[in-house]
Write a protein that holds these residues in place. Structure first.
Motif, PDB file in Angstrom:
ATOM      1  N   TRP A 168      -4.097  -2.695   4.097  1.00 55.31           N
ATOM      2  CA  TRP A 168      -4.661  -3.081   2.807  1.00 55.31           C
ATOM      3  C   TRP A 168      -4.546  -1.922   1.815  1.00 55.31           C
ATOM      4  O   TRP A 168      -4.681  -0.758   2.189  1.00 55.31           O
ATOM      5  CB  TRP A 168      -6.132  -3.459   2.953  1.00 55.31           C
ATOM      6  N   SER A 169      -4.317  -2.266   0.566  1.00 52.98           N
ATOM      7  CA  SER A 169      -4.377  -1.248  -0.481  1.00 52.98           C
ATOM      8  C   SER A 169      -5.827  -0.815  -0.656  1.00 52.98           C
ATOM      9  O   SER A 169      -6.756  -1.518  -0.246  1.00 52.98           O
ATOM     10  CB  SER A 169      -3.821  -1.802  -1.792  1.00 52.98           C
ATOM     11  N   ASP A 173      -6.471  -5.720  -3.034  1.00 49.08           N
ATOM     12  CA  ASP A 173      -5.789  -6.846  -3.665  1.00 49.08           C
ATOM     13  C   ASP A 173      -4.322  -6.972  -3.237  1.00 49.08           C
ATOM     14  O   ASP A 173      -3.666  -7.947  -3.560  1.00 49.08           O
ATOM     15  CB  ASP A 173      -5.855  -6.727  -5.190  1.00 49.08           C
ATOM     16  N   ARG A 174      -3.814  -5.969  -2.508  1.00 47.52           N
ATOM     17  CA  ARG A 174      -2.431  -6.006  -2.032  1.00 47.52           C
ATOM     18  C   ARG A 174      -2.386  -5.568  -0.579  1.00 47.52           C
ATOM     19  O   ARG A 174      -3.316  -4.933  -0.083  1.00 47.52           O
ATOM     20  CB  ARG A 174      -1.538  -5.097  -2.882  1.00 47.52           C
ATOM     21  N   VAL A 345       5.394  -5.064  -0.192  1.00 42.75           N
ATOM     22  CA  VAL A 345       4.036  -5.228  -0.706  1.00 42.75           C
ATOM     23  C   VAL A 345       3.877  -6.669  -1.156  1.00 42.75           C
ATOM     24  O   VAL A 345       4.769  -7.236  -1.797  1.00 42.75           O
ATOM     25  CB  VAL A 345       3.754  -4.264  -1.875  1.00 42.75           C
ATOM     26  N   VAL A 346       2.756  -7.265  -0.792  1.00 38.56           N
ATOM     27  CA  VAL A 346       2.478  -8.643  -1.184  1.00 38.56           C
ATOM     28  C   VAL A 346       1.089  -8.691  -1.817  1.00 38.56           C
ATOM     29  O   VAL A 346       0.146  -8.038  -1.343  1.00 38.56           O
ATOM     30  CB  VAL A 346       2.578  -9.584   0.034  1.00 38.56           C
ATOM     31  N   ASP A 347       0.963  -9.424  -2.927  1.00 32.12           N
ATOM     32  CA  ASP A 347      -0.340  -9.638  -3.563  1.00 32.12           C
ATOM     33  C   ASP A 347      -1.126 -10.668  -2.754  1.00 32.12           C
ATOM     34  O   ASP A 347      -0.585 -11.711  -2.365  1.00 32.12           O
ATOM     35  CB  ASP A 347      -0.162 -10.137  -4.999  1.00 32.12           C
ATOM     36  N   VAL A 348      -2.380 -10.375  -2.510  1.00 33.53           N
ATOM     37  CA  VAL A 348      -3.217 -11.260  -1.705  1.00 33.53           C
ATOM     38  C   VAL A 348      -3.974 -12.200  -2.639  1.00 33.53           C
ATOM     39  O   VAL A 348      -4.742 -11.745  -3.490  1.00 33.53           O
ATOM     40  CB  VAL A 348      -4.208 -10.451  -0.848  1.00 33.53           C
ATOM     41  N   GLN A 350      -6.720 -14.448  -4.310  1.00 32.35           N
ATOM     42  CA  GLN A 350      -8.178 -14.315  -4.255  1.00 32.35           C
ATOM     43  C   GLN A 350      -8.839 -15.517  -3.603  1.00 32.35           C
ATOM     44  O   GLN A 350      -9.992 -15.435  -3.163  1.00 32.35           O
ATOM     45  CB  GLN A 350      -8.735 -14.112  -5.666  1.00 32.35           C
ATOM     46  N   PRO A 360       2.233 -16.095  -1.380  1.00 28.96           N
ATOM     47  CA  PRO A 360       2.802 -15.267  -2.453  1.00 28.96           C
ATOM     48  C   PRO A 360       4.112 -14.616  -2.017  1.00 28.96           C
ATOM     49  O   PRO A 360       4.329 -14.350  -0.829  1.00 28.96           O
ATOM     50  CB  PRO A 360       1.724 -14.210  -2.685  1.00 28.96           C
ATOM     51  N   ARG A 363       7.427  -8.052  -2.305  1.00 28.37           N
ATOM     52  CA  ARG A 363       8.331  -7.166  -3.042  1.00 28.37           C
ATOM     53  C   ARG A 363       8.777  -6.029  -2.131  1.00 28.37           C
ATOM     54  O   ARG A 363       7.945  -5.373  -1.487  1.00 28.37           O
ATOM     55  CB  ARG A 363       7.642  -6.592  -4.280  1.00 28.37           C
ATOM     56  N   SER A 382      -1.428   3.162  -6.096  1.00 28.76           N
ATOM     57  CA  SER A 382      -0.164   2.904  -6.784  1.00 28.76           C
ATOM     58  C   SER A 382       1.007   3.623  -6.128  1.00 28.76           C
ATOM     59  O   SER A 382       2.131   3.529  -6.612  1.00 28.76           O
ATOM     60  CB  SER A 382      -0.258   3.346  -8.254  1.00 28.76           C
TER      61      SER A 382
END
Length: 898
Positions: A168-169, A173-174, A345-348, A350, A360, A363, A382
């Motif tokens: 997890w970031s 959120d990613r 990286v993938v956006d999770v 909400q 999603p 990238r 980042s």
């Protein structure tokens, strides 16, 4: 459909019980021993007497813990458990389940997942409300997210090449994951050919660029607007690519009809002066321009050489496999083309806890024909830090150097963060405050004999890195920062165990604020990033051993006040434990194996040593659980250790083997000869150019010492080993007749063939001082001072040998004519590290000479036997004892032995 139940109770159907049918097969197959069938019946169908010795069927009850991860608050712990479970269509199979429990031990950990795809590599969300984990979907690993509040897990990724190691970031959120991308897929993504090691060929030799074409443009004389084109080509001739054979002309009423319909190909019959006259009459002004012709892409077996090459290059692997890479053998077998580890990286979404949102897209954040490892987030969220080889034209198989890189995600850029000359840098881990980076450093010269070290690097990039384990005479493996960044916890081999150590790399009073900022500066690219190691960069940080050498830490995590670890001990193969920061208050948190192991008598084990010249050889002696007082116990000598890649380390399998043989009335002596890890760098290097005589003398010296003790029957000795230990078994049988019988499993017997067929083949060049066929040593090694080779009647002189001569004296096959001891050979049919051909060749040579030899091959089993099916593991243990029972027997007098 895959399911995951979040109930906190484990069903009885998930327990490792089930019937076992006898397997059938011919030569090279696995034949279950008829006498063992009663042991493999479901445990519920027969009585289990109290204090019965360890049985082979207990392997079906054994559970192994892995992947220990503490929640961000430190209050809960997630881990995985591998165990045998019943299968509706056949014998039991291994499955891995996800568990969560209280780190304080207030309640027993509870099972979270039950789907057939398993669950591994759990990762906590920063707020502790969710877990990401990896599960196979139609054979491909994918990342799932499970809410601890209930509900089904959400499949986050659908990566075509798999997704593992989720992280997890910092904001949650990613999610970062790694995927093994095939070379062909990278070629489609980049549009560039991969590095090639193909003789006489280059990556560009399948392309033929078209030559430049000259076009004659006819323009209106008044406006210069283009009206028509004529392709006259480089040879001055019109090309047949023109689409019209009639010249388009301006609307001139006075133009004769014969010129209005003038055919294009008739212009070739005109002289240049006549052509100019035609252009003048048509009021056209000629102009020229050059354009590129589309390249030739035809692939055909009947075409020219280039087209035939393209056709050959497009053949599927089912028709032909072309092998040109320098290191084509991997743990999965022959791999003609490499895969490259890349991070995504993938956006999770909400809404994953409240619905089922669309999956999603991911990238790609690392690029190129090189593998990236050890990716970890920096606190800002980042940037990530990865380990990768330097970019360049060389084939990646030939590049051993690795540096650390920092990847900016938006806007994207990748810059080198740290390079240390002569070292491969891997496994970057950053302190919570983001000031200090820890990394693993492996020397590039003779990596087989060097121990890995831990280095530190301040992320301002303006001070030199420091290697802090110079005085730590062990090979570091896993490590982790404490949350406050004061301590670095490390596991490392020590004798037969793998305990936990703790380093204090910073001086007291060296606060986080004093050490630096909490994020990487924007100008890090201008900081110094390349260093050559010198004495100012090497030191020994204070450290202490936190657990005994009889413990094997299988996985661990830490807080500022507690440590949680899964560990094997003398009485239990795997449980979860908690301890205070002072390690003086260990508490067991789980009971995965405690119930059935409590009913088994624990054999008495002691550490034994013997001097072989000036070398202290160590081993572990396990006495029978119920020794016969009238006669000594037969002695099973088991060589362990050896060169690290072939050490055959599986502590759980070793624990079960020790328990089982001791329960059958045998004394078990495990020996770690020179070359083994866990005994210091000098001991590890003591088998230089020597895989046979020196280590064999260590085994015999310790065996003779133990055989002289009371309670051991010296006349009944047998020998057993796997991997390097099996190689040593075969070598010993060709030089001594002290043993009544022997078992060799997955061993290397033909060293020259091993060099060409195994991913660890280059290890031989490091161990022997050069390529195995070399008739002389390199000058640098010939002049080097060498440690003495200690003799016990087996060793030659201590002079440095040519690699070819060193290989010859260490190769077990060279002494096959002298082998007379009955031998059982075991090997996994899918072993890509040590090919089954090694055992088959030894078997055939012994059989052709009329020797007593038997060969058993296990289908679907690789080099690590821990991945075998539950019944194959039971079969191996039973077969080991059954073969010994043909030649020795506890309580039998030497006169009655065959």
């Amino acid at each position: 459909m895959q399911t995951c139940c979040t109930s906190w109770s484990a069903p009885a159907s998930d327990r490792p019980v089930g019937p076992c049918a006898a397997a059938r097969g011919a030569f090279g197959g696995v034949i279950l021993i008829a006498a063992a069938l009663a042991l493999l019946l479901p445990l519920s169908t027969r009585a289990q007497p109290s204090d019965a010795p360890f049985r082979a069927s207990d392997l079906l009850s054994l559970e192994t813990l892995r992947d220990v991860q503490l929640s961000p608050s430190g209050r809960n712990v997630a881990y995985t458990v591998r165990r045998a479970v019943s299968s509706p269509d056949g014998p039991p199979v291994h499955h891995t389940r996800l568990y969560v429990g209280s780190a304080a031990g207030r309640e027993q950990p509870r099972q979270l997942t039950r789907a057939d795809g398993g669950a591994r590599q759990p990762a906590w969300h920063p707020d502790g409300s969710r877990l990401a984990f990896v599960r196979a979907v139609e054979g491909t690993p994918q990342v799932f997210v499970l809410s601890l509040g209930g509900g089904e897990p959400y499949q986050l990724t659908d990566a075509p090449h798999g997704a593992t190691r989720p992280q997890w970031s910092p904001s949650g959120d990613r999610l970062l994951y790694v995927s093994a991308v095939p070379e062909a897929a990278l070629r489609r993504q980049t549009g560039r050919p991969p590095p090639s090691d193909r003789p006489g060929r280059s990556p560009d030799d399948l392309r033929r660029s078209g030559s430049r074409d000259t076009l004659l443009v006819l323009r209106k004389e008044t406006t210069l607007a283009p009206l028509d084109t004529l392709s006259i080509g480089p040879d001055g001739l019109r090309r047949p690519s023109d689409t019209s054979r009639t010249l388009r002309t301006p609307d001139v009423s006075a133009l004769p009809e014969r010129l209005r319909a003038l055919r294009v190909d008739s212009l070739r019959a005109l002289s240049p002066d006549s052509l100019r006259s035609v252009f003048a009459q048509l009021r056209l002004r000629p102009d020229t321009v050059t354009v590129a012709v589309a390249p030739d892409t035809v692939a055909a077996p009947g075409g020219d050489l280039l087209q035939a090459r393209r056709w050959l290059d497009q053949r599927p692997s089912s028709q032909a496999q072309v092998v040109t890479r320098p290191m084509p053998h991997t743990d999965t077998g022959l791999t003609p083309t490499p895969t490259y580890r890349h991070y995504f990286v993938v956006d999770v979404p909400q809404t994953i806890t409240t619905g089922n949102p669309p999956r999603p897209p991911a990238r790609l954040v690392t690029r190129g024909y090189r593998s990236h490892r050890g990716g970890t987030w920096l606190p800002g969220g980042s940037q990530i830090i990865v380990s990768a080889p330097p970019p360049g034209p060389r084939h990646p198989d030939r590049v051993r150097e690795r540096s650390l890189y920092v990847v900016d995600l938006a806007p994207y850029r990748i810059e080198r963060l740290l390079r240390l000359d002569g070292y491969a840098l891997t496994d970057p881990q950053v302190t919570t405050d983001g000031t200090t980076l820890a990394f693993r450093a492996d020397a590039l010269d003779a990596p087989a004999s060097h121990q890995a070290e831990i280095g530190l690097f301040e992320l301002d990039g303006r001070s030199a890195p420091q290697l802090i384990t110079d005085g730590f005479d062990r090979d570091v493996q896993r490590y982790r920062w404490s949350p406050d960044g004061w301590y670095l916890y490390v596991t490392a081999p020590a004798q037969a165990g793998r305990p936990l150590y703790r380093f204090a790399p910073f001086a007291r009073g060296d606060t986080a604020a004093a050490r630096g900022r909490t994020s990487l500066r924007d100008d890090y690219a201008t900081s110094r990033d390349t260093f050559a190691l010198d004495s100012t960069m090497v030191r020994t940080a204070p450290h202490e051993q936190m657990l005994g050498a009889d413990r094997v830490v299988q996985a661990f995590d830490v807080t500022d006040s507690n440590a949680i670890y899964a560990a094997l001990g003398p009485q239990n193969p795997s449980e979860l434990y908690a301890n205070t920061i002072s390690f003086n208050n260990e508490r067991r948190l789980s009971a995965h194996n405690t119930g059935w192991t409590a009913e088994r008598p624990v054999p008495r084990t002691e550490w034994v040593n013997a001097w072989n010249g000036s070398l202290l050889v160590s081993g572990r002696l396990t006495r029978p659980t119920a020794p016969d007082t009238s006669a000594g116990a037969p002695l099973v000598v088991v060589p362990r250790g050896g060169p690290a890649p072939l050490a055959g380390t599986d502590p759980v399998a070793q624990w079960a083997e020790r328990q089982y043989l001791a329960g059958r009335g045998y004394a078990v002596l495990e020996v770690w000869p020179r070359g083994s890890v866990g005994f210091g760098a000098a001991y590890r290097r003591a088998n230089a150019q020597d895989w046979g005589p020196g280590p064999a003398s260590d085994v015999l010296t310790l065996a003779d010492t133990v055989a002289a003790r009371a309670g051991v029957d010296d006349a009944q000795r047998v020998l057993a080993g796997r991997s390097y230990g099996a190689s040593l078994v075969a070598w010993l049988l060709g030089h001594t007749d002290q043993f009544r019988a022997a078992v060799a499993e997955s061993g290397v017997y033909d060293l020259r063939a091993f060099f060409g067929e195994s991913p660890d083949g280059p290890l031989l060049a490091d161990e022997l001082g050069g390529l195995p066929w070399a008739a002389s040593l390199p000058d640098s090694l010939a002049r080097a001072e060498r440690p003495p080779l200690l003799a016990a009647g087996l060793l030659p002189s201590d002079a440095a040998l040519a690699p070819r001569a060193a290989l010859q004296r260490s190769a077990p096959l060279a002494s096959v004519p002298q082998i007379e001891t009955p031998l059982l050979l075991l090997h996994g049919r899918d072993d890509s590290r040590v090919a089954p051909l090694q055992s088959r060749r030894l078997y055939r040579e012994l059989k052709a000479r009329g020797q007593s030899v038997e060969y058993v091959q296990y289908p679907g089993v690789g080099h690590a036997f821990s991945r075998a099916s539950p019944h194959q593991r039971v079969d191996r243990l039973l077969r080991l004892q059954e073969f010994f029972a043909r030649y020795i027997e506890p309580g039998r007098s030497p006169a009655s032995a065959p």
